[in-house]
Design an enzyme around this catalytic site. Sequence first.
Site, PDB file in Angstrom:
ATOM      1  N   SER A  54      54.230  40.905  35.454  1.00  0.00           N
ATOM      2  CA  SER A  54      54.028  40.633  36.878  1.00  0.00           C
ATOM      3  C   SER A  54      55.102  39.657  37.341  1.00  0.00           C
ATOM      4  O   SER A  54      55.147  38.510  36.888  1.00  0.00           O
ATOM      5  CB  SER A  54      52.647  40.016  37.098  1.00  0.00           C
ATOM      6  N   HIS A  86      55.171  45.089  37.461  1.00  0.00           N
ATOM      7  CA  HIS A  86      54.016  44.896  38.345  1.00  0.00           C
ATOM      8  C   HIS A  86      54.435  44.016  39.524  1.00  0.00           C
ATOM      9  O   HIS A  86      54.904  42.904  39.349  1.00  0.00           O
ATOM     10  CB  HIS A  86      52.876  44.252  37.549  1.00  0.00           C
ATOM     11  N   ASP A 118      53.271  42.268  42.919  1.00  0.00           N
ATOM     12  CA  ASP A 118      52.076  41.784  43.624  1.00  0.00           C
ATOM     13  C   ASP A 118      52.366  41.476  45.084  1.00  0.00           C
ATOM     14  O   ASP A 118      53.172  40.604  45.396  1.00  0.00           O
ATOM     15  CB  ASP A 118      51.565  40.506  42.955  1.00  0.00           C
ATOM     16  N   MET A 136      50.758  40.118  48.581  1.00  0.00           N
ATOM     17  CA  MET A 136      49.625  39.361  49.147  1.00  0.00           C
ATOM     18  C   MET A 136      49.908  39.038  50.605  1.00  0.00           C
ATOM     19  O   MET A 136      51.019  38.634  50.941  1.00  0.00           O
ATOM     20  CB  MET A 136      49.440  38.050  48.381  1.00  0.00           C
ATOM     21  N   HIS A 152      50.928  46.493  43.559  1.00  0.00           N
ATOM     22  CA  HIS A 152      49.518  46.082  43.692  1.00  0.00           C
ATOM     23  C   HIS A 152      49.341  45.445  45.067  1.00  0.00           C
ATOM     24  O   HIS A 152      49.785  44.322  45.294  1.00  0.00           O
ATOM     25  CB  HIS A 152      49.210  45.087  42.553  1.00  0.00           C
ATOM     26  N   MET A 182      47.401  43.587  47.634  1.00  0.00           N
ATOM     27  CA  MET A 182      46.243  42.726  47.929  1.00  0.00           C
ATOM     28  C   MET A 182      46.317  42.417  49.420  1.00  0.00           C
ATOM     29  O   MET A 182      46.606  41.299  49.845  1.00  0.00           O
ATOM     30  CB  MET A 182      46.317  41.458  47.074  1.00  0.00           C
ATOM     31  N   MET A 241      40.531  43.650  38.014  1.00  0.00           N
ATOM     32  CA  MET A 241      40.979  42.257  38.121  1.00  0.00           C
ATOM     33  C   MET A 241      40.159  41.412  37.150  1.00  0.00           C
ATOM     34  O   MET A 241      38.929  41.421  37.198  1.00  0.00           O
ATOM     35  CB  MET A 241      40.791  41.726  39.545  1.00  0.00           C
ATOM     36  N   GLY A 249      44.900  36.553  43.882  1.00  0.00           N
ATOM     37  CA  GLY A 249      45.503  35.569  44.789  1.00  0.00           C
ATOM     38  C   GLY A 249      46.520  34.665  44.128  1.00  0.00           C
ATOM     39  O   GLY A 249      47.496  34.274  44.761  1.00  0.00           O
ATOM     40  N   PHE A 250      46.319  34.378  42.862  1.00  0.00           N
ATOM     41  CA  PHE A 250      47.234  33.440  42.201  1.00  0.00           C
ATOM     42  C   PHE A 250      47.466  33.842  40.745  1.00  0.00           C
ATOM     43  O   PHE A 250      46.551  34.339  40.086  1.00  0.00           O
ATOM     44  CB  PHE A 250      46.647  32.018  42.224  1.00  0.00           C
ATOM     45  N   GLY A 251      48.682  33.596  40.279  1.00  0.00           N
ATOM     46  CA  GLY A 251      48.965  33.767  38.860  1.00  0.00           C
ATOM     47  C   GLY A 251      48.464  32.533  38.115  1.00  0.00           C
ATOM     48  O   GLY A 251      48.072  31.530  38.722  1.00  0.00           O
ATOM     49  N   ASP A 311      44.400  42.852  34.897  1.00  0.00           N
ATOM     50  CA  ASP A 311      45.336  41.966  35.593  1.00  0.00           C
ATOM     51  C   ASP A 311      44.693  40.605  35.810  1.00  0.00           C
ATOM     52  O   ASP A 311      43.704  40.487  36.535  1.00  0.00           O
ATOM     53  CB  ASP A 311      45.682  42.625  36.942  1.00  0.00           C
ATOM     54  N   GLY A 312      45.281  39.595  35.170  1.00  0.00           N
ATOM     55  CA  GLY A 312      44.808  38.233  35.377  1.00  0.00           C
ATOM     56  C   GLY A 312      44.448  37.542  34.079  1.00  0.00           C
ATOM     57  O   GLY A 312      43.509  37.944  33.389  1.00  0.00           O
ATOM     58  N   GLY A 330      51.644  37.864  33.688  1.00  0.00           N
ATOM     59  CA  GLY A 330      52.617  37.116  34.489  1.00  0.00           C
ATOM     60  C   GLY A 330      53.009  35.836  33.800  1.00  0.00           C
ATOM     61  O   GLY A 330      54.054  35.749  33.147  1.00  0.00           O
ATOM     62  N   SER A 331      52.144  34.829  33.915  1.00  0.00           N
ATOM     63  CA  SER A 331      52.506  33.520  33.367  1.00  0.00           C
ATOM     64  C   SER A 331      52.706  33.548  31.860  1.00  0.00           C
ATOM     65  O   SER A 331      53.575  32.844  31.333  1.00  0.00           O
ATOM     66  CB  SER A 331      51.453  32.476  33.759  1.00  0.00           C
TER      67      SER A 331
HETATM   68  C1  DX5 Z   1      46.860  37.883  40.755  1.00  0.00           C
HETATM   69  C2  DX5 Z   1      47.898  38.948  40.526  1.00  0.00           C
HETATM   70  C3  DX5 Z   1      48.336  39.048  39.103  1.00  0.00           C
HETATM   71  C4  DX5 Z   1      48.913  37.788  38.539  1.00  0.00           C
HETATM   72  C5  DX5 Z   1      48.900  37.844  37.045  1.00  0.00           C
HETATM   73  O1  DX5 Z   1      46.296  38.012  42.010  1.00  0.00           O
HETATM   74  O2  DX5 Z   1      47.423  40.204  40.907  1.00  0.00           O
HETATM   75  O3  DX5 Z   1      49.200  40.139  38.902  1.00  0.00           O
HETATM   76  O4  DX5 Z   1      50.200  37.529  38.974  1.00  0.00           O
HETATM   77  O5  DX5 Z   1      49.379  36.645  36.565  1.00  0.00           O
HETATM   78  P1  DX5 Z   1      48.783  35.952  35.269  1.00  0.00           P
HETATM   79  O6  DX5 Z   1      49.086  36.849  34.123  1.00  0.00           O
HETATM   80  O7  DX5 Z   1      49.508  34.657  35.220  1.00  0.00           O
HETATM   81  O8  DX5 Z   1      47.303  35.777  35.487  1.00  0.00           O
HETATM   82 ZN    ZN Z   2      48.499  42.106  40.282  1.00  0.00          ZN
END
Ligand code: DX5
Ligand code: ZN
Length: 216
Positions: free
Chosen positions: A9, A34, A36, A38, A67, A69, A138, A143-145, A172-173, A194-195
């Site tokens: 991501s 991926h 994202d 928002m 994705h 959102m 999810m 909303g946040f990584g 995801d998440g 992601g992170s």
């Molecule tokens: C959250 C996103 C994810 C997020 C994943 O709303 O849809 O794709 O970036 O990041 P991590 O792996 O850090 O949870």
């Molecule tokens: Zn995502």
Amino acid sequence: MKKISVCPSILSADFACLMKDVKIVKDAGADILHFDVMDGHFVPNISIGIPVLKSLSRASDMFMDVHLMITNPLKYIQNFADAGANSITFHIEADDNKEKCIEEIKKAGCKVGISLKPHTPANAIKPYLEMIDMVLIMTVEPGFGGQKFIPSMLNKIEEIRKCNSTIDIQVDGGINTKNFKDVVNAGANLLVAGSAIFESDDPAFVINSLKNAANI
Ligand code: DX5
Ligand code: ZN
């Protein structure tokens, strides 16, 4: 068992040198990116959108997994497809008519995904399973990584996998090298991270650990 793929991501990438980060994950063997989106309305955060996707899809041959959102996905499906999306996932909780969204995404030549927030039960997706390519579960509140994986989502993955043995199930998440085996065992085959990838000193190592170990 379905092939396991890692989907980095880019929300956690360094946007000042996005292509460098994309190249790192591509060279490490990831072929799905991926993306994202928002809108600050469906989720309490604003990320990236159509112009960034357009530039990125021109510069990279990776599969662009978008994705959305956002509150009104229907309005933007064609724009994301034109900008280079290969698959478009919208949220079942968004306001628009689901059948219409599915139809538009297919018409635009993209694969179709529907995503479920943590509080949405597995039952909600069942009427649509035969019409789509992927379910995105999810495993954090969108909303946040960088959030923590919600373990009770494993039951939801299992329930959906029991209903359909061939559909792609993406998670995801909060996915990392410690919990990915649990989601794979529950039935997920597409792992968004992601992170765990971009905040690591060695993103390629993380991707390979997720990919190889999961495919053993
Ligand atoms: C959250 C996103 C994810 C997020 C994943 O709303 O849809 O794709 O970036 O990041 P991590 O792996 O850090 O949870
Ligand atoms: Zn995502």
